[in-house]
Design an enzyme around this catalytic site. Structure first.
Site, PDB file in Angstrom:
ATOM      1  N   ARG A 128      -4.526  -9.480  -8.491  1.00  0.00           N
ATOM      2  CA  ARG A 128      -4.104  -9.705  -7.224  1.00  0.00           C
ATOM      3  C   ARG A 128      -4.122 -10.975  -6.841  1.00  0.00           C
ATOM      4  O   ARG A 128      -5.350 -11.154  -7.059  1.00  0.00           O
ATOM      5  CB  ARG A 128      -4.001  -8.710  -6.694  1.00  0.00           C
ATOM      6  N   HIS A 160     -22.983  24.714   3.607  1.00  0.00           N
ATOM      7  CA  HIS A 160     -23.051  24.992   2.603  1.00  0.00           C
ATOM      8  C   HIS A 160     -22.836  26.484   2.455  1.00  0.00           C
ATOM      9  O   HIS A 160     -21.788  26.676   2.823  1.00  0.00           O
ATOM     10  CB  HIS A 160     -24.692  25.765   1.862  1.00  0.00           C
ATOM     11  N   TYR A 218      -9.444  -1.469 -11.502  1.00  0.00           N
ATOM     12  CA  TYR A 218      -9.997  -0.157 -11.172  1.00  0.00           C
ATOM     13  C   TYR A 218      -7.856  -0.028 -11.411  1.00  0.00           C
ATOM     14  O   TYR A 218      -7.346   1.353 -11.220  1.00  0.00           O
ATOM     15  CB  TYR A 218      -9.729  -0.171  -9.371  1.00  0.00           C
ATOM     16  N   CYS A 224       0.847  -1.472  -0.107  1.00  0.00           N
ATOM     17  CA  CYS A 224       0.073   0.157  -0.308  1.00  0.00           C
ATOM     18  C   CYS A 224       0.848   1.554   0.589  1.00  0.00           C
ATOM     19  O   CYS A 224       0.558   2.138  -0.627  1.00  0.00           O
ATOM     20  CB  CYS A 224      -1.266   0.331   1.169  1.00  0.00           C
TER      21      CYS A 224
END
Lengths: 460, 402
Positions: free
Chosen positions: A274, A439, A190, A47
């Site tokens: 993988r 907002h 992905y 990672c």
């Protein structure tokens, strides 16, 4: 076993220093255990070193380059230059290194010993760690009380393909010394699509080959449509439903031969999936049989055999860093006698850092309530009106529970955390609809979707 | 309309007598309100309503016996008087298909696993049928003393607020299970003619035997206690005097003779006294009995004793030993419809005459032997107690005969 190699007694051994292993080691140490962390690679695992983190760095650089080259909001830039070597240096030194050092400091602070080498079970309760070449170094033998397997996964290289200087896996592509002019990506999952997008943004001419009828086939078409659209707008080519027949590898280029014709590239990325790294661990010595996919069967705490737990990519479920970390904490707690520990998540977010980003969490089946980004003030002011968010609910009216959510568009990777919290904590659309959202903000999209699902929308 | 079916009052019970109704036809009943008191195998349990509604019909009157799974009453839920819909999973009907993750948030799920509780069995008060942390805590508090206490020893309530200065008396509500326990205790005290014989036994050989065996048991991970010896002594006694392994059926006015031997051992827990039963103690070795007592006590202290763990007792042993400060005999109350309860006091050195009438110091154990006089006469009881004592006085013989 080598003569003269005396076994050392240790309390807990964790194999693998990725986001599963190092977290499990920290947790076990925090619970009072003496932990040895065995790793064949650098701290942070796939990672941090060759996966999520470096790819995110290149993807971000790609956005910066693409935005500079694309006139918008009345702004245009001349003479955009990409120093790829400097980019790689930034990625290594400013992104990866500080995080890796951080893990090292955390482990040291908790008294976790890091032992470099390749681990292999040689008997129940015994692990051999090979260091250097086996001929001149007998390695270390550890006799452990409890072990956690967190060895992760490796890229699959299909038979007939051979990695080399021009044919690389994701690790090789992330470490390239030059920016390819032409890149072929085999596998539109992905990883393939994230990297294809990043290199297209950086200026490469990219072609993606996938045997499935469309790329990102694991996600619903309404989410992947905007990604394909944007990729093509960057000059990318998609060859879906295509079988790659062979690669003709030359000294400076590779020709990809497929059913749909050929594509000459400077580099080829093989990203077809993988496979769990469980084949060379001597698992049979501790009574573990992997399944056909190489996964280790475990109980709800991650226990695989007496005194042995397994977490992350080597067990069933999506191969994601955050799942591995979660399972690492559960396994370590269970190993230390916490009867409350169990892998029982209701929601695990999945994010794809394509452009635009895709994210999903929970059960996304059946009807959904959607709100487009083009109705959102923040999205328009960011110049990112593409995409939508979708809420999946169970029940009627304000009492309907949120069970799933999906988003495609700017900020989807951050937006998905909110429905994840809502699903895991059993919130209803009424709860979210009555929660004030700032907002302007993209998160208002969820409030709007919740109001719509509850039947109390003032806008829709 | 919700039809309430007769719940299973215990392991394998197929019928239970309804003692009293707390509601009558036409009454509004809220979810978790008590519907009726039910007599099951060993306990009196009050049964609460899983829904909110109006009692439309009562099918089994007080004093009658209901069959498990047959309708007891109808509750009209159409006229719900509260805005909250009834929980989809009432306490008495655990639906194992329910996804726990849809029932509670992660923190509650962790706490439930720690306590060994199936969240599907916890009555939910959260919105949409959510089980809250408070629900779980209430469930744990109520669940930890499911059978009547054999002794009138109310524990001080740790959370009791200090009495306000203006009043001398503070009313404290009791949990429904505590109420049931009190009723059973009172019934036993009032309806069973208790007779208690107080005696003592020379434990010289017993102490030596335990000292010899203790390390061997320890090697097997077992703590060998004197209680384990008293259980085996009880087994030998019941084998010789099977007429004590009996209970009186009040309703039929008959005597029930038991073929199996189970010995209850009173365990002090935070929630009160509970009595797990060492079943078939005649088939267990002394060390196995000690191991079983240890395991049951651990489960009991965790508040996780199941109803089945407390059934099948022939008699009970209650050991105040360590807490007794001096020469303590007691008059224990017979527990759970059995015929005998033996109270064990502290082992203390006392001067006793030896064979030459010379005083010697010997470890003496005090025994209070309480029996149901309807089951046996005093002579049999005294003979049985003599046997019990003889066993404790000579553990070698005890182990040969139990």
């Amino acid at each position: 076993m080598v003569v003269g190699n005396f076994a050392r007694d240790v309390d807990v051994v964790v194999i693998g220093a990725g986001p599963g292993g190092y977290v499990a080691a920290l947790k076990a140490a925090a619970l009072g255990r003496d932990v040895v962390l065995v790793t064949a690679g650098p701290l942070g695992g796939t990672c941090l070193n060759v996966g999520c983190i470096p790819s995110k760095a290149l993807i971000e650089a790609g956005h910066r380059a693409w935005n500079a080259k694309t006139p918008a909001m009345g702004i245009s830039t001349q003479g955009v230059h990409i120093d790829f070597e400097a980019l790689q240096q930034w990625k290594e030194q400013e992104v990866i290194a500080p995080l890796r050092d951080g893990i090292g400091h955390l482990l040291a602070a908790r008294g976790v010993e890091v032992l470099e080498g390749w681990a292999r079970f040689t008997a129940p309760g015994v692990l051999h760690v090979a260091q250097g070449s086996a001929d001149d170094d007998p390695g270390v033998t550890l006799r452990f009380k409890d072990a956690i397997i967190a060895t992760g996964s490796r890229p699959i290289i299909p038979s007939g393909f051979t990695l080399g200087p021009r044919v690389v896996d994701s690790t090789g592509l992330l470490a390239l010394g030059e920016l390819p002019g032409r890149l072929a990506v085999i596998g539109g999952g992905y990883i393939g699509m994230e990297l294809a997008g990043a290199f297209a943004h950086l200026g490469a001419s990219v072609a993606v080959f996938d045997s499935a009828p469309r790329v990102l086939a694991g996600f619903p078409a309404q989410l992947t449509g905007p990604v394909e659209q944007h990729f093509r707008a960057c000059g990318g080519q998609i060859f879906a439903g295509t079988q790659v027949q062979s690669l003709e590898v030359g000294p400076d280029s590779v020709v990809v031969l497929s059913d749909d014709g050929e594509f000459e590239a400077d580099y080829v990325l093989v990203a077809v999936g993988r496979r769990p790294a469980t084949d060379d661990l001597g698992l049979e010595m501790v009574g573990i049989d992997t399944d056909a996919a190489g996964l280790i069967p475990v109980d709800e705490t991650g226990k695989a055999a007496d005194h042995v737990w397994a977490i992350g990519d080597v067990v069933a479920g999506p191969p994601l860093a955050h799942k591995a970390s979660y399972e690492g904490m559960v396994a370590a707690a269970a190993m230390c006698g916490d009867r409350g520990a169990a892998v029982d998540y209701a929601a695990i977010p999945t994010v794809c850092f394509t452009t635009p980003e895709i994210a999903q969490v929970g059960r996304c089946e059946g009807e959904s309530v959607t709100v487009p980004l083009k109705n959102n003030g923040r999205a328009l002011s960011m110049g990112a009106p593409q995409g939508h968010v979708a809420l999946y609910v169970e029940g009627e009216g304000e009492g309907a529970r949120i069970v799933g959510a999906a988003a495609v568009g700017a900020g989807a990777s951050e937006l998905i955390a909110q429905p994840a919290l809502a699903i895991e904590n059993l919130l209803t659309v009424g709860d979210v609809a009555l929660t004030i959202h700032n907002h302007p903000g993209l998160s208002e999209l969820w409030m709007e979707a919740a109001q719509k699902a509850a039947g109390v929308s003032v806008h829709g | 309309m919700y039809t309430f079916m007769m719940p299973d009052g215990g392991e394998g019970t197929h019928e239970s007598k309804i003692l009293t109704w707390h509601v009558q036809e036409g009454d509004l009943v809220n979810e978790f309100d008590t519907l009726f008191d039910m007599e099951s195998d060993k306990a009196i349990v009050d049964v609460s309503s899983p829904v909110t509604g109006v009692i439309a019909a009562i099918h089994v009157a007080a004093g009658e016996t209901g069959i498990v799974g047959q309708p007891v009453c109808d509750i009209d839920t159409g006229e719900t008087h509260t805005p909250t819909p009834p929980a989809s999973t009432p306490a008495t009907v655990a639906d194992t298909s329910t996804d726990l993750r849809q029932l509670a948030v992660p923190r509650v799920r962790v706490a439930a696993r720690r306590a060994g509780v199936d969240l599907r069995e916890v009555p939910a008060t959260g919105t949409g049928g959510k089980v809250t942390m408070e629900d779980l805590e209430a469930f744990l508090a109520a669940d930890s003393h499911p059978t009547p206490d054999p002794q009138p020893l109310p524990k001080p309530q740790p959370q009791a607020k200090p009495e306000p200065a203006s009043t001398d008396v503070v009313r404290q509500p009791l949990s429904s299970l505590k109420k049931a326990a009190n009723r059973a205790m009172l019934a036993s005290y009032q309806q069973v003619p208790h007779v208690t014989i107080m005696d003592r036994v020379d434990c010289t050989a017993l102490v030596a035997h335990r000292t010899m065996l203790k390390p061997i048991a320890e090697q097997r991970g077992v703590k060998l206690t004197y209680t384990a010896y008293t259980v085996k002594a009880a087994v030998a006694m019941l084998k010789k005097y099977p007429q004590l392994n009996a209970r009186v059926d009040d309703t039929a006015e008959e005597l029930l003779l038991l073929n199996r031997i189970g010995v209850g051992v009173a365990v002090d827990t935070d929630a009160g006294l509970v009595v797990p039963v060492i079943r078939d103690a005649d088939r267990l070795s002394l060390v196995d009995v000690a191991a079983a007592i240890g395991q049951h006590a651990e489960v009991a202290r965790a508040g996780r004793l199941g109803r089945e763990d407390m059934q099948g007792g022939s008699m009970t042993i209650t050991n105040v030993g360590g807490f007794a400060t001096g020469g303590v005999w007691s008059t224990p109350i017979i527990h759970g419809g059995e015929s005998v309860i033996v109270g064990i006091g502290r082992i203390e050195e006392e001067f006793v005459p030896d064979e030459n009438r010379q005083p010697v110091l010997a470890p003496m154990m005090k025994i209070s032997f309480t029996f149901d006089h309807r089951v046996v006469d005093g002579v049999i009881a005294q003979r049985a107690l003599n046997e019990f004592k003889a066993m404790l006085a000579d553990p070698a013989i005890m182990l040969a005969l139990s």
